[in-house]
Write an enzyme that holds these catalytic residues in place. Structure first.
Site, PDB file in Angstrom:
ATOM      1  N   ASP A   2     -11.174  -6.538   7.669  1.00 62.57           N
ATOM      2  CA  ASP A   2      -9.762  -6.949   7.657  1.00 62.57           C
ATOM      3  C   ASP A   2      -9.200  -6.956   9.078  1.00 62.57           C
ATOM      4  OD1 ASP A   2      -7.514  -7.916   6.436  1.00 62.57           O
ATOM      5  OD2 ASP A   2      -6.721  -5.952   5.860  1.00 62.57           O
ATOM      6  N   LYS A  24       1.038   7.704   6.728  1.00 65.66           N
ATOM      7  CA  LYS A  24       1.101   6.703   5.668  1.00 65.66           C
ATOM      8  C   LYS A  24       1.057   7.382   4.304  1.00 65.66           C
ATOM      9  CE  LYS A  24      -2.435   3.875   5.083  1.00 65.66           C
ATOM     10  NZ  LYS A  24      -3.315   2.721   5.359  1.00 65.66           N
ATOM     11  N   PHE A  54       0.821  -1.208   0.000  1.00 60.37           N
ATOM     12  CA  PHE A  54       0.000   0.000   0.000  1.00 60.37           C
ATOM     13  C   PHE A  54       0.855   1.257   0.000  1.00 60.37           C
ATOM     14  CE2 PHE A  54      -3.673  -2.428   1.954  1.00 60.37           C
ATOM     15  CZ  PHE A  54      -4.440  -2.320   0.811  1.00 60.37           C
TER      16      PHE A  54
END
Length: 634
Positions: free
Chosen positions: A423, A327, A308
């Site tokens: 998830d 991120k 990712f």
């Protein structure tokens, strides 16, 4: 708990201020479970408001106990000398939120500045309509308050009194000969509130745009200091409160409107549909890429890498200097931005002690970033690995399991929009400095209406070993919050060692043994709980904890979703007595499940994936396989 039938609404009160807030609950009709409590920064609390409840919510600041133990606050003090506020209520110079729940078949709410202001507040209903939508007073009026109405803590303004409370004149309070809407006009002082917060109630004969009506099944999130708090330049209010100020203010408003319109047109030309979706879905602070570089010291400290993107450590650019995890999404992982919007939309709606807090984002051309709170102890997987499990006591592991369950229960039931994570795995459960677990990584999450039980999915999603059967094969039913329950059960079993590597490798040829281990049932029947933890020697109390977690985990991984308990029941089972728990029935396996697991195994062993029906992803922190699989593939 099982029936899930109740009347009234859930009121979730959250604190996004940079300080502790002490909410006050006052009721005129019916009662809530509390009249006052403490919310530290980033915390939230959900309350059940019964049918016919009529009351108000406000926030106190700068509270403490004196030498005799009496509790008091600089703003919003209810004069009870305690954190709770029982008995009569004395009006304070603070921001109020009024609610009427199920009154004549509807709910209503409004934000009031009639007595004053102390904190920005926002109310977000779970359902929206032309008369029911998000509203609040999100401006820091303490900075623009006239000096003669400011309330100070030392040299710092901490609240702003209304003109009526400050001066008590008939004109400002609409008393005596001003007792009509025609005679009682908004003064220069009340216009301070009226113009800055047009949807708030500012004075006794305010217009009718401040009350919002919703259906009586609506839940609400009340946020103190919402993430985006606009600043108002004080120079505008200098004109506003001076002679001839109205004329000058009119000119300013005209100029501002022109600028806003021009900027809006230019923005629409430059932005694409993804950008518009982000602005519509998310109410968070947006940072420039240049700010992102400064926060991370030019990306000098890497926390983790994956398919990712890369996660960096940094600090917020404000005076707090709070540590963050940032991120940066890879170019190859961006696609049409769906995962990016999902994560932002999901996490911006979630505020709970067991959910990772989201501070903001960057979306600047091809550059995208998500800014989280920093979790110094990393993810849960390192604490339950073969080398680490013996170092963590069972009480701590149990508390982690309870915390994750509470976080999921909040996402499924108490969040403003129901969220299914899809998830849940140890790598997506992060640990703060006190080993408090927080659910993270909402890239595969699904937002749904609160009354939805079955969720429509175009593709399967999740991580090998944790995906619920119904997510990758509709033969087992529809995807739902129960899909998270299954994943949670697998995590709990892994926490106690029930899915240790030796067992899994030995039974790799038999998927039913690896994922629905018959040997756990055999050990429980023989009362050999110690075998669940890899033959470690444990005490009697620890053995009870292990057995409880094993039973809860087995209930959660039942094949058919309806056989699994909802997360509310899971929390109840974990916090209840061991004696009340029964050994669940062994899941019945059929050819569909075996075929589906073989398909997942084939996917896992495939080294080259070129078809469009399969998208392989990597978890940022560990590189573990996370898959989104077309239903056509299975």
């Amino acid at each position: 708990m099982l029936a899930g039938v109740y009347s009234g609404s859930i009121l979730t009160i959250e604190n996004k201020c940079n300080q502790t807030v002490w909410p006050v609950i006052y009721s005129w009709e019916s009662q809530l479970s509390t009249t006052g409590f403490t919310l530290k920064r980033g915390e939230a609390r959900a309350l059940q408001a019964p049918s016919s409840w009529y009351g108000l919510i406000s926030g106190r600041t700068l509270c403490s106990n004196d030498s005799t133990g009496n509790f008091s606050c600089a703003t919003g003090d209810c004069e009870s000398s305690k954190i709770e506020c029982p008995g009569s209520y004395s009006w304070s110079k603070v921001t109020y939120v009024y609610f009427r729940i199920d009154y004549g078949g509807i709910n209503s709410y409004f934000i009031s500045l009639e007595y004053g202001y102390n904190l920005p507040v926002m109310v977000v209903p779970s359902q929206s309509s032309s008369t029911c939508f998000s509203s609040g007073c999100m401006v820091d009026l303490n900075k623009t308050c006239p000096d003669n109405l400011k309330i100070f803590n030392g040299a710092t303004p901490i609240a702003c009194s209304s003109a009526c409370r400050g001066f008590a004149t008939p004109e400002n309070c609409c008393t005596q000969y001003f007792k009509s809407k025609q005679n009682c006009k908004p003064t220069l002082y009340t216009q301070n509130f009226e113009r800055a917060c047009p949807f708030a109630y500012s004075y006794p004969y305010n217009d009718n745009n401040s009350t919002f009506t919703c259906t009586n099944s609506t839940n609400y999130v009340i946020t103190f200091c919402p993430s985006s708090v606009p600043n108002i330049n004080s120079y505008a209010f200098f004109f506003f409160f001076s002679a001839g100020g109205l004329a000058a203010l009119t000119v300013i408003i005209i100029i501002v409107v022109i600028v806003v319109v021009v900027r809006a047109k230019n923005t629409r030309r430059k932005s694409d549909s993804t950008d518009e979706n982000i602005e519509a879905a998310v109410m968070l602070r947006r940072y420039s890429y240049e700010n992102v570089k400064k926060m991370t010291n030019s990306f000098s400290h890497v926390l983790g890498k994956g398919g990712f993107g890369t996660v960096y450590k940094g600090k917020l650019p404000d005076t707090s200097g709070r540590e963050i995890a940032l991120k940066i999404l890879n170019e190859s992982s961006k696609g049409n931005g769906e995962d990016f919007i999902n994560e932002l939309a999901s996490m911006s709606r979630a505020s709970h002690v067991n959910i990772v807090s989201l501070f903001g984002f960057c979306y600047e051309g091809s550059k995208r970033a998500i800014i989280y709170e920093f979790m110094p102890n990393g993810s849960l997987d390192k604490f339950i690995s073969e080398n680490m499990s013996a170092r963590m006591d069972w009480k701590t592991l149990y508390n982690i399991a309870v915390g994750v369950a509470r976080g999921l229960e909040y996402l499924h039931n108490s969040c403003v929009s129901k969220i299914v994570h899809f998830d849940i795995k140890p790598q997506n459960i992060l640990m703060d400095g006190n080993l408090c677990p927080k659910i993270s990584d909402f890239g595969l999450a699904k937002l749904c209406k609160n009354n939805e039980s079955i969720i429509s999915l175009l593709d399967a999603r999740g991580t090998i070993g944790y995906i619920a059967p119904e997510v990758f094969s509709k033969n087992f039913g529809g995807a739902s919050p129960k899909s998270d329950v299954f994943s949670y059960g697998m995590v709990v079993l892994e926490m106690i060692g029930a899915r240790n590597r030796k067992r899994a490798e030995t039974s790799r040829s038999n998927k039913s043994s690896m994922n629905f281990p018959d040997w756990i049932y055999e050990d429980l029947e023989r009362k050999e709980t110690n075998r669940l933890v890899g033959d470690h020697i444990i005490e009697e109390e620890e053995e009870k904890i292990v057995k409880k977690m094993a039973l809860v985990g087995l209930w959660c991984i039942q094949t058919i979703p309806s056989d699994r308990p909802p997360m509310r029941k899971v929390v109840e089972m974990l916090e209840g007595s061991l004696e009340a728990l029964q050994v669940p029935p062994k899941p019945l396996l059929d050819s569909h499940l075996v075929t589906a697991w073989k398909t997942i195994e084939d996917i896992e062993d495939t080294s080259s994936l070129s078809t469009q029906s399969l998208l392989e992803r990597k978890n940022i922190s560990t590189g573990q396989d996370t898959l989104t699989v077309s239903k056509e593939a299975v």
